[in-house]
Write a protein that holds these residues in place. Sequence first.
Motif, PDB file in Angstrom:
ATOM      1  N   MET A  70      51.277  50.496  23.624  1.00  0.00           N
ATOM      2  CA  MET A  70      51.274  49.982  24.984  1.00  0.00           C
ATOM      3  C   MET A  70      50.031  50.434  25.738  1.00  0.00           C
ATOM      4  O   MET A  70      49.413  49.656  26.489  1.00  0.00           O
ATOM      5  N   LEU A  71      49.613  51.689  25.537  1.00  0.00           N
ATOM      6  CA  LEU A  71      48.412  52.189  26.202  1.00  0.00           C
ATOM      7  C   LEU A  71      47.176  51.411  25.776  1.00  0.00           C
ATOM      8  O   LEU A  71      46.298  51.117  26.590  1.00  0.00           O
ATOM      9  N   LEU A  72      47.089  51.076  24.506  1.00  0.00           N
ATOM     10  CA  LEU A  72      45.945  50.304  24.033  1.00  0.00           C
ATOM     11  C   LEU A  72      45.869  48.970  24.762  1.00  0.00           C
ATOM     12  O   LEU A  72      44.797  48.567  25.240  1.00  0.00           O
ATOM     13  N   VAL A  73      46.993  48.279  24.858  1.00  0.00           N
ATOM     14  CA  VAL A  73      47.012  46.998  25.573  1.00  0.00           C
ATOM     15  C   VAL A  73      46.705  47.208  27.055  1.00  0.00           C
ATOM     16  O   VAL A  73      45.949  46.441  27.666  1.00  0.00           O
ATOM     17  N   ALA A  74      47.274  48.259  27.639  1.00  0.00           N
ATOM     18  CA  ALA A  74      47.037  48.526  29.059  1.00  0.00           C
ATOM     19  C   ALA A  74      45.559  48.805  29.334  1.00  0.00           C
ATOM     20  O   ALA A  74      45.020  48.386  30.367  1.00  0.00           O
ATOM     21  N   GLU A  75      44.895  49.502  28.429  1.00  0.00           N
ATOM     22  CA  GLU A  75      43.471  49.769  28.603  1.00  0.00           C
ATOM     23  C   GLU A  75      42.656  48.495  28.476  1.00  0.00           C
ATOM     24  O   GLU A  75      41.705  48.274  29.251  1.00  0.00           O
ATOM     25  N   TRP A  76      43.008  47.632  27.518  1.00  0.00           N
ATOM     26  CA  TRP A  76      42.311  46.356  27.395  1.00  0.00           C
ATOM     27  C   TRP A  76      42.507  45.513  28.661  1.00  0.00           C
ATOM     28  O   TRP A  76      41.539  44.953  29.210  1.00  0.00           O
ATOM     29  N   ILE A  77      43.742  45.410  29.126  1.00  0.00           N
ATOM     30  CA  ILE A  77      44.002  44.575  30.300  1.00  0.00           C
ATOM     31  C   ILE A  77      43.312  45.156  31.527  1.00  0.00           C
ATOM     32  O   ILE A  77      42.764  44.415  32.362  1.00  0.00           O
ATOM     33  N   THR A  78      43.301  46.465  31.644  1.00  0.00           N
ATOM     34  CA  THR A  78      42.557  47.091  32.739  1.00  0.00           C
ATOM     35  C   THR A  78      41.073  46.742  32.650  1.00  0.00           C
ATOM     36  O   THR A  78      40.438  46.405  33.654  1.00  0.00           O
ATOM     37  N   LEU A  79      40.512  46.809  31.448  1.00  0.00           N
ATOM     38  CA  LEU A  79      39.107  46.448  31.279  1.00  0.00           C
ATOM     39  C   LEU A  79      38.856  44.994  31.681  1.00  0.00           C
ATOM     40  O   LEU A  79      37.856  44.681  32.333  1.00  0.00           O
ATOM     41  N   PHE A  80      39.774  44.099  31.296  1.00  0.00           N
ATOM     42  CA  PHE A  80      39.629  42.697  31.683  1.00  0.00           C
ATOM     43  C   PHE A  80      39.595  42.560  33.205  1.00  0.00           C
ATOM     44  O   PHE A  80      38.784  41.809  33.756  1.00  0.00           O
ATOM     45  N   PHE A  81      40.470  43.273  33.898  1.00  0.00           N
ATOM     46  CA  PHE A  81      40.481  43.223  35.355  1.00  0.00           C
ATOM     47  C   PHE A  81      39.195  43.807  35.934  1.00  0.00           C
ATOM     48  O   PHE A  81      38.682  43.321  36.946  1.00  0.00           O
ATOM     49  N   VAL A  82      38.683  44.868  35.322  1.00  0.00           N
ATOM     50  CA  VAL A  82      37.422  45.460  35.803  1.00  0.00           C
ATOM     51  C   VAL A  82      36.298  44.435  35.719  1.00  0.00           C
ATOM     52  O   VAL A  82      35.510  44.273  36.671  1.00  0.00           O
ATOM     53  N   PHE A  83      36.207  43.736  34.590  1.00  0.00           N
ATOM     54  CA  PHE A  83      35.186  42.696  34.476  1.00  0.00           C
ATOM     55  C   PHE A  83      35.404  41.610  35.526  1.00  0.00           C
ATOM     56  O   PHE A  83      34.438  41.090  36.111  1.00  0.00           O
ATOM     57  N   ASP A  84      36.655  41.252  35.767  1.00  0.00           N
ATOM     58  CA  ASP A  84      36.946  40.239  36.773  1.00  0.00           C
ATOM     59  C   ASP A  84      36.523  40.720  38.161  1.00  0.00           C
ATOM     60  O   ASP A  84      35.949  39.956  38.946  1.00  0.00           O
ATOM     61  N   ASP A  85      36.787  41.999  38.444  1.00  0.00           N
ATOM     62  CA  ASP A  85      36.361  42.557  39.730  1.00  0.00           C
ATOM     63  C   ASP A  85      34.837  42.562  39.853  1.00  0.00           C
ATOM     64  O   ASP A  85      34.284  42.238  40.914  1.00  0.00           O
ATOM     65  N   LEU A  86      34.149  42.942  38.768  1.00  0.00           N
ATOM     66  CA  LEU A  86      32.689  42.935  38.801  1.00  0.00           C
ATOM     67  C   LEU A  86      32.144  41.518  38.939  1.00  0.00           C
ATOM     68  O   LEU A  86      31.136  41.286  39.616  1.00  0.00           O
ATOM     69  N   GLN A  87      32.817  40.567  38.299  1.00  0.00           N
ATOM     70  CA  GLN A  87      32.425  39.166  38.455  1.00  0.00           C
ATOM     71  C   GLN A  87      32.539  38.751  39.922  1.00  0.00           C
ATOM     72  O   GLN A  87      31.622  38.101  40.468  1.00  0.00           O
ATOM     73  N   ASN A  88      33.641  39.111  40.573  1.00  0.00           N
ATOM     74  CA  ASN A  88      33.808  38.770  41.988  1.00  0.00           C
ATOM     75  C   ASN A  88      32.733  39.429  42.846  1.00  0.00           C
ATOM     76  O   ASN A  88      32.190  38.810  43.779  1.00  0.00           O
TER      77      ASN A  88
END
Length: 355
Positions: A70-88
């Motif tokens: 679960m932590l592995l998936v949570a870290e990936w999803i967090t990274l995806f959101f970080v990229f989305d935030d940086l994109q914004n």
Amino acid sequence: MNEHDLRHLEIPLPFAPQRHSMSDRAQERVQIWAMRFGLLADDAAARRFESLGYARFSAYWCPTASFADMLLVAEWITLFFVFDDLQNQAITTGRLEDYDRLRHTALQVVYERGVTGPVPPVIAALSNLCTRTFPRNSVAWQRRFELNLELWLIGHARENSFRQAGRSPGPAEYPRLRRDASTVLPTVDLAEVIEHTELPDALYFGPSYQEIIATTADIMCLTNDLHSLAVEYDAEDTINMVTTLRDHRGMNLSEAVAEVRRLIDVRIADSQAAAQSITAEMDALHLPPRIRNGVRRCIRDCQSAMAGMELWDRTETVRFTPDEELGATRAIDYNNGFLDASELGRAAPADSRRV
């Protein structure tokens, strides 16, 4: 009705949101992980990260996984959101060229399965995840995962092109664009990792599972388009189906919202039909019970994530709360996550696959 009314609009879905029992602990652990790579520079960033709750959302994707998976998936999803935030941030601050450099380097990291040397925090975090994830499944799975990560970053580039032009994609083009950029495709791949199974390519690329992936993305994206409209309307964001229907079909807000809800219902029916028809495809491929059970768990995870995102959007994050309601900024600068041109040359392929 106005766009602010949609923030708390409940959108009924016929799927059960199943949440991992250790979701709060996962949020704490992922925050430690983010701080380890320098994504959170201070206590204020850590508090904002907690209120965003990215890891808590991840718990809906893996309700019965081991805590480590679960932590592995949570870290990936967090990274995806970080990229989305940086994109914004790139859109609002006029740094699209910086984001393009970041995106190109991220693709290099994916292709090489890691980098060594000094790199920005977000690239270091991505490299860490690649070294830990790609070896988990076969070369065939790795090829699919790499492709879907590539589609995600290309999707960001296409979204940014529309935003920079001040145009919204047409109704026919919108679902494909939004689907690619959403990160649902690589997250569905991660479901195979946490379920300790692997779909043969003949089933993965068959009509039923492809429709399950597509409908999962479409339902999540259309649901999010309604919940996030107030924030995106204030920012004049053109990547929202409500905006697309306004611009290309002349609909007012009420008409566009009704049409989006109709589209969600259509895709729900498509998803349910695909979940039924995949049995015949598994029969034709003579798949053993172990694989069949793994496929069913992956489908369950997709259904839980769809319902979980609807709930998370409305009640569990400040990400889609307008600033005038929030009273404070949601933005985290992620320790200046954009790449400088001088740093590009220092991002080299990893020999050890470690950071």
